[in-house]
Design a protein around this motif. Structure first.
Motif: not given
Length: 273
Positions: A80-105
């Motif tokens: 879905q992200l690639m479809a939204a970006v379309g033909e735009r030339q992306v020279g930098l990809f930053i992945y800043n997601a992924g925190g732990d919302p649970y912090i449990t055993r």
């Protein structure tokens, strides 16, 4: 030495994708990149926050901004992200997601919820790195910046899945650095301990951490600037140890030597292509 803005924009532009851009470090990356003249694709679940940031960046820096409201834990997130970006030339990809919302055993959170974290920190990272990286390699320039955690360096009580999935991203990023470093595409893992965000403060309050609201924490703006300055010095920047260490004897330098050494050893059996 920091790369001048015009050279930075030439190497990593004209578009940057920032996954997890709604606040904190992701928003700080967007502001710093906009200041350097890069157009920005802002990705997160919080559409209202992204819209506000879009308005700020367009008015202040006169760049183009695309907002993509996307749950990166969804099985089809990358598609879905690639479809939204379309033909735009992306020279930098930053992945800043992924925190732990649970912090449990481990057993105190459902397999379904752990599965969502697994997709967020592994499958989507892999798929996006593959898609954006392929286009960068074809052009012979670009950058991949994976924001991780020091939890990636070993197991931690109550952070089993978080540590495991961040370890996946770390090893993926270091391996891609070894494959791409001589082909014009930079890869950097940014491993941080904590960063001062409302989400982090709220989590500390809920966990009854002493001085949760007053404790001194690293600032998102400082971390974003540091990571962008070090983007060409992969594969891994460990904060704050790499900043505090003197000379070349840093944890990040040790990981670079490890990746190069192990790659050379493996080449005897798997080839050096």
């Amino acid at each position: 030495m920091p790369v001048p803005n015009n050279a930075f924009a030439h190497r990593y532009g004209p578009w940057a994708v920032i996954a997890g851009a709604s606040h904190g470090l992701g928003a700080a990356f967007a502001r710093s990149l906009a200041e350097r003249g890069l157009n920005c694709v802002l990705v997160a679940r919080r559409g209202n926050a992204l819209a506000q940031l879009k308005s700020e960046l367009e008015q202040r820096y006169a760049i183009d901004v695309l907002v993509v409201t996307q749950d990166l834990a969804h099985p089809n997130a990358c598609e879905q992200l690639m479809a939204a970006v379309g033909e735009r030339q992306v020279g930098l990809f930053i992945y800043n997601a992924g925190g732990d919302p649970y912090i449990t055993r481990f057993l105190d959170t459902s397999v379904e919820d752990w599965g969502a974290l697994l997709r967020l920190n592994c499958s989507t990272v892999m798929q996006c790195s593959h898609a954006f990286g392929a286009a960068m390699l074809a052009r012979g320039q670009g950058g991949l910046l994976l924001v991780g955690s020091q939890a990636a360096l070993g197991g931690i009580r109550k952070l089993a899945m978080y540590a495991a999935t961040k370890g996946f991203a770390l090893n993926l990023g270091e391996s891609l650095w070894a494959e791409w470093k001589d082909r014009g595409v930079d890869v950097l893992n940014l491993l941080i301990g904590t960063v001062d965000t409302p989400t982090m403060r709220d989590a500390m309050v809920k966990l009854n951490i002493p001085d949760a609201l007053t404790m001194t924490l690293p600032q998102a703006e400082d971390l974003a600037l540091l990571a962008l300055e070090e983007l060409g010095n992969g594969p891994t920047l460990i904060h704050p140890e790499d900043i505090l260490a003197q000379g070349a004897d840093t944890p990040g330098a040790a990981r670079r030597a490890h990746v190069l050494g192990k790659s050379a050893q493996a080449a005897v059996f798997i080839g050096n292509d």
